[in-house]
Scaffold this motif. Structure first.
Motif, PDB file in Angstrom:
ATOM      1  N   TRP A  30      58.592  52.651  25.988  1.00  9.12           N
ATOM      2  CA  TRP A  30      58.770  52.635  27.448  1.00  9.12           C
ATOM      3  C   TRP A  30      60.050  53.382  27.838  1.00  9.12           C
ATOM      4  CZ3 TRP A  30      62.565  50.551  30.682  1.00  9.12           C
ATOM      5  CH2 TRP A  30      62.230  50.478  32.039  1.00  9.12           C
ATOM      6  N   ARG A  31      61.118  53.122  27.089  1.00  8.13           N
ATOM      7  CA  ARG A  31      62.399  53.770  27.418  1.00  8.13           C
ATOM      8  C   ARG A  31      62.314  55.284  27.259  1.00  8.13           C
ATOM      9  NH1 ARG A  31      66.254  49.165  24.704  1.00  8.13           N
ATOM     10  NH2 ARG A  31      66.554  47.975  26.632  1.00  8.13           N
ATOM     11  N   GLU A  32      61.667  55.731  26.186  1.00  6.99           N
ATOM     12  CA  GLU A  32      61.513  57.182  25.975  1.00  6.99           C
ATOM     13  C   GLU A  32      60.738  57.813  27.120  1.00  6.99           C
ATOM     14  OE1 GLU A  32      59.822  57.961  22.067  1.00  6.99           O
ATOM     15  OE2 GLU A  32      61.408  56.684  21.198  1.00  6.99           O
ATOM     16  N   GLN A  33      59.673  57.104  27.519  1.00  9.35           N
ATOM     17  CA  GLN A  33      58.820  57.633  28.586  1.00  9.35           C
ATOM     18  C   GLN A  33      59.589  57.665  29.919  1.00  9.35           C
ATOM     19  OE1 GLN A  33      56.934  54.902  30.662  1.00  9.35           O
ATOM     20  NE2 GLN A  33      56.571  56.601  32.102  1.00  9.35           N
ATOM     21  N   GLN A  34      60.395  56.627  30.173  1.00 11.09           N
ATOM     22  CA  GLN A  34      61.212  56.583  31.393  1.00 11.09           C
ATOM     23  C   GLN A  34      62.265  57.695  31.392  1.00 11.09           C
ATOM     24  OE1 GLN A  34      61.307  54.309  34.196  1.00 11.09           O
ATOM     25  NE2 GLN A  34      59.231  53.929  33.499  1.00 11.09           N
ATOM     26  N   SER A  35      62.870  57.926  30.229  1.00 10.03           N
ATOM     27  CA  SER A  35      63.866  58.986  30.067  1.00 10.03           C
ATOM     28  C   SER A  35      63.271  60.330  30.438  1.00 10.03           C
ATOM     29  CB  SER A  35      64.315  59.084  28.600  1.00 10.03           C
ATOM     30  OG  SER A  35      65.461  58.345  28.393  1.00 10.03           O
ATOM     31  N   LEU A  36      62.100  60.575  29.873  1.00 12.35           N
ATOM     32  CA  LEU A  36      61.425  61.845  30.093  1.00 12.35           C
ATOM     33  C   LEU A  36      61.063  62.007  31.564  1.00 12.35           C
ATOM     34  CD1 LEU A  36      60.515  64.265  28.444  1.00 12.35           C
ATOM     35  CD2 LEU A  36      58.292  63.163  28.158  1.00 12.35           C
ATOM     36  N   GLN A  37      60.515  60.942  32.149  1.00 15.68           N
ATOM     37  CA  GLN A  37      60.103  60.989  33.555  1.00 15.68           C
ATOM     38  C   GLN A  37      61.306  61.242  34.471  1.00 15.68           C
ATOM     39  OE1 GLN A  37      57.734  57.585  34.797  1.00 15.68           O
ATOM     40  NE2 GLN A  37      58.312  57.938  36.936  1.00 15.68           N
ATOM     41  N   ARG A  38      62.403  60.526  34.187  1.00 13.09           N
ATOM     42  CA  ARG A  38      63.614  60.693  34.983  1.00 13.09           C
ATOM     43  C   ARG A  38      64.138  62.126  34.886  1.00 13.09           C
ATOM     44  NH1 ARG A  38      68.175  55.976  35.613  1.00 13.09           N
ATOM     45  NH2 ARG A  38      66.741  54.987  37.050  1.00 13.09           N
ATOM     46  N   THR A  39      64.114  62.657  33.665  1.00 15.63           N
ATOM     47  CA  THR A  39      64.622  64.010  33.457  1.00 15.63           C
ATOM     48  C   THR A  39      63.743  65.026  34.178  1.00 15.63           C
ATOM     49  OG1 THR A  39      65.357  63.248  31.282  1.00 15.63           O
ATOM     50  CG2 THR A  39      65.496  65.601  31.690  1.00 15.63           C
ATOM     51  N   GLN A  40      62.414  64.830  34.098  1.00 14.31           N
ATOM     52  CA  GLN A  40      61.488  65.736  34.802  1.00 14.31           C
ATOM     53  C   GLN A  40      61.737  65.710  36.303  1.00 14.31           C
ATOM     54  OE1 GLN A  40      57.940  64.146  33.129  1.00 14.31           O
ATOM     55  NE2 GLN A  40      57.620  65.863  31.726  1.00 14.31           N
ATOM     56  N   GLU A  41      61.977  64.503  36.849  1.00 10.51           N
ATOM     57  CA  GLU A  41      62.168  64.377  38.293  1.00 10.51           C
ATOM     58  C   GLU A  41      63.521  64.912  38.753  1.00 10.51           C
ATOM     59  OE1 GLU A  41      59.507  60.303  38.685  1.00 10.51           O
ATOM     60  OE2 GLU A  41      61.678  60.217  39.018  1.00 10.51           O
ATOM     61  N   ARG A  42      64.585  64.559  37.995  1.00 10.16           N
ATOM     62  CA  ARG A  42      65.937  64.833  38.493  1.00 10.16           C
ATOM     63  C   ARG A  42      66.575  66.082  37.929  1.00 10.16           C
ATOM     64  NH1 ARG A  42      68.764  58.922  38.944  1.00 10.16           N
ATOM     65  NH2 ARG A  42      66.927  57.888  39.768  1.00 10.16           N
ATOM     66  N   ARG A  43      66.291  66.371  36.653  1.00  5.60           N
ATOM     67  CA  ARG A  43      66.958  67.508  35.991  1.00  5.60           C
ATOM     68  C   ARG A  43      65.986  68.303  35.145  1.00  5.60           C
ATOM     69  NH1 ARG A  43      72.377  67.502  35.291  1.00  5.60           N
ATOM     70  NH2 ARG A  43      71.884  69.560  34.510  1.00  5.60           N
ATOM     71  N   PRO A  44      64.937  68.867  35.783  1.00  4.00           N
ATOM     72  CA  PRO A  44      63.962  69.635  35.003  1.00  4.00           C
ATOM     73  C   PRO A  44      64.627  70.766  34.195  1.00  4.00           C
ATOM     74  CG  PRO A  44      63.673  70.005  37.365  1.00  4.00           C
ATOM     75  CD  PRO A  44      64.605  68.863  37.223  1.00  4.00           C
ATOM     76  N   ASP A  45      65.797  71.238  34.671  1.00  4.83           N
ATOM     77  CA  ASP A  45      66.495  72.332  33.955  1.00  4.83           C
ATOM     78  C   ASP A  45      66.862  71.930  32.527  1.00  4.83           C
ATOM     79  OD1 ASP A  45      68.322  70.595  35.630  1.00  4.83           O
ATOM     80  OD2 ASP A  45      69.828  71.609  34.387  1.00  4.83           O
ATOM     81  N   LEU A  46      67.057  70.618  32.286  1.00  6.32           N
ATOM     82  CA  LEU A  46      67.443  70.172  30.942  1.00  6.32           C
ATOM     83  C   LEU A  46      66.292  70.315  29.948  1.00  6.32           C
ATOM     84  CD1 LEU A  46      69.383  66.857  31.723  1.00  6.32           C
ATOM     85  CD2 LEU A  46      70.355  69.057  31.041  1.00  6.32           C
ATOM     86  N   LEU A  47      65.055  70.369  30.456  1.00 11.79           N
ATOM     87  CA  LEU A  47      63.886  70.410  29.577  1.00 11.79           C
ATOM     88  C   LEU A  47      63.437  71.831  29.251  1.00 11.79           C
ATOM     89  CD1 LEU A  47      61.873  67.579  31.369  1.00 11.79           C
ATOM     90  CD2 LEU A  47      63.081  67.395  29.187  1.00 11.79           C
TER      91      LEU A  47
END
Ligand code: ADE
Length: 226
Positions: free
Chosen positions: A208-225
């Motif tokens: 769950w935490r990994e999935q939340q991390s990924l979702q948060r990053t996609q929403e807030r900082r897509p540049d990091l991905l």
């Protein structure tokens, strides 16, 4: 092994309090890091203890003179080798977690804080090995920026954080933002903590935490991905 940071500044009083509280204070007390503040004015010559002067070619703003800076850096270098002489400046490389990780592996660092219009270019050419900015905005001096670099680096030194794993799960450590966190009470004014976190099922919680991390990053900082 402990780290040593020498900070050269015209405003040492501005840099005292960050090292007299909380995690940085504890790191110093535990002997994991030494931080020494050097007042540039102590290295100035003449009656007025001048550290800055008008710029050649004219224009507004004073420039920090090379001689006091040379004296201070040379005195420090005569006592030990330094891994880097860092100059805090808005036109430097922007600080990020990777840079903080890198710096946390060093033994001896000098940090020079700029003021006014900055330092004479020859200081940068002759002594500085790394130029760091903390972001695209201009501060009135490099002191608060230096404190930020020190905080980001010192908390990574082995033994500084109580829970050895906690720096590893920080936001940015794998180019991902950290997942949301919760503590008691499990329900507050009708707002509930996600059920999964109360389940005791560690592998599912990790997922769950990994999935939340990924979702948060996609929403807030897509540049990091990218
Ligand atoms: N000095 C002034 N502004 C600065 C910044 N953004 N980063 C580092 N040092 C600075």
């Amino acid at each position: 092994m402990s780290m040593r940071i020498d900070i050269i500044t015209v405003l040492p009083e501005l840099l005292k309090s960050p090292f007299e509280a909380s995690i940085l204070k504890r790191a110093i007390e535990k002997g994991l890091v030494e931080v020494h503040l050097h007042n540039l004015r102590d290295y100035a010559t003449g009656n007025y203890k001048q550290v800055d002067d008008y710029q050649f070619g004219g224009g507004a703003g004073m420039v920090m003179m090379i001689e006091p800076i040379d004296k201070c850096i040379s005195e420090l270098k005569a006592q030990r080798d330094y891994d880097d002489v860092i100059y805090m400046t808005p036109d430097g490389n922007t600080l990020n977690q990777k840079m903080a990780n890198e710096l946390s592996l060093k033994e001896n660092l000098i940090i020079l804080c700029g003021h006014y219009k900055g330092v004479d270019q020859r200081v940068r050419d002759m002594f500085v090995t790394r130029e760091i900015s903390i972001g695209d905005y201009v501060l009135s001096g490099g002191e608060l920026a230096a404190a930020i670099v020190c905080d980001a680096v010192i908390r990574l030194l082995p033994g500084v954080l109580n829970d050895e794993t906690s720096a590893l799960t920080d936001t940015f450590q794998d180019n991902l933002l950290a997942p949301p966190v919760f503590t008691r009470p499990a329900e507050y004014k009708g707002k509930e903590v996600p059920k999964i976190l109360l389940s005791g099922n560690t592998p599912e919680i990790e997922k769950w935490r990994e999935q939340q991390s990924l979702q948060r990053t996609q929403e807030r900082r897509p540049d990091l991905l990218e």
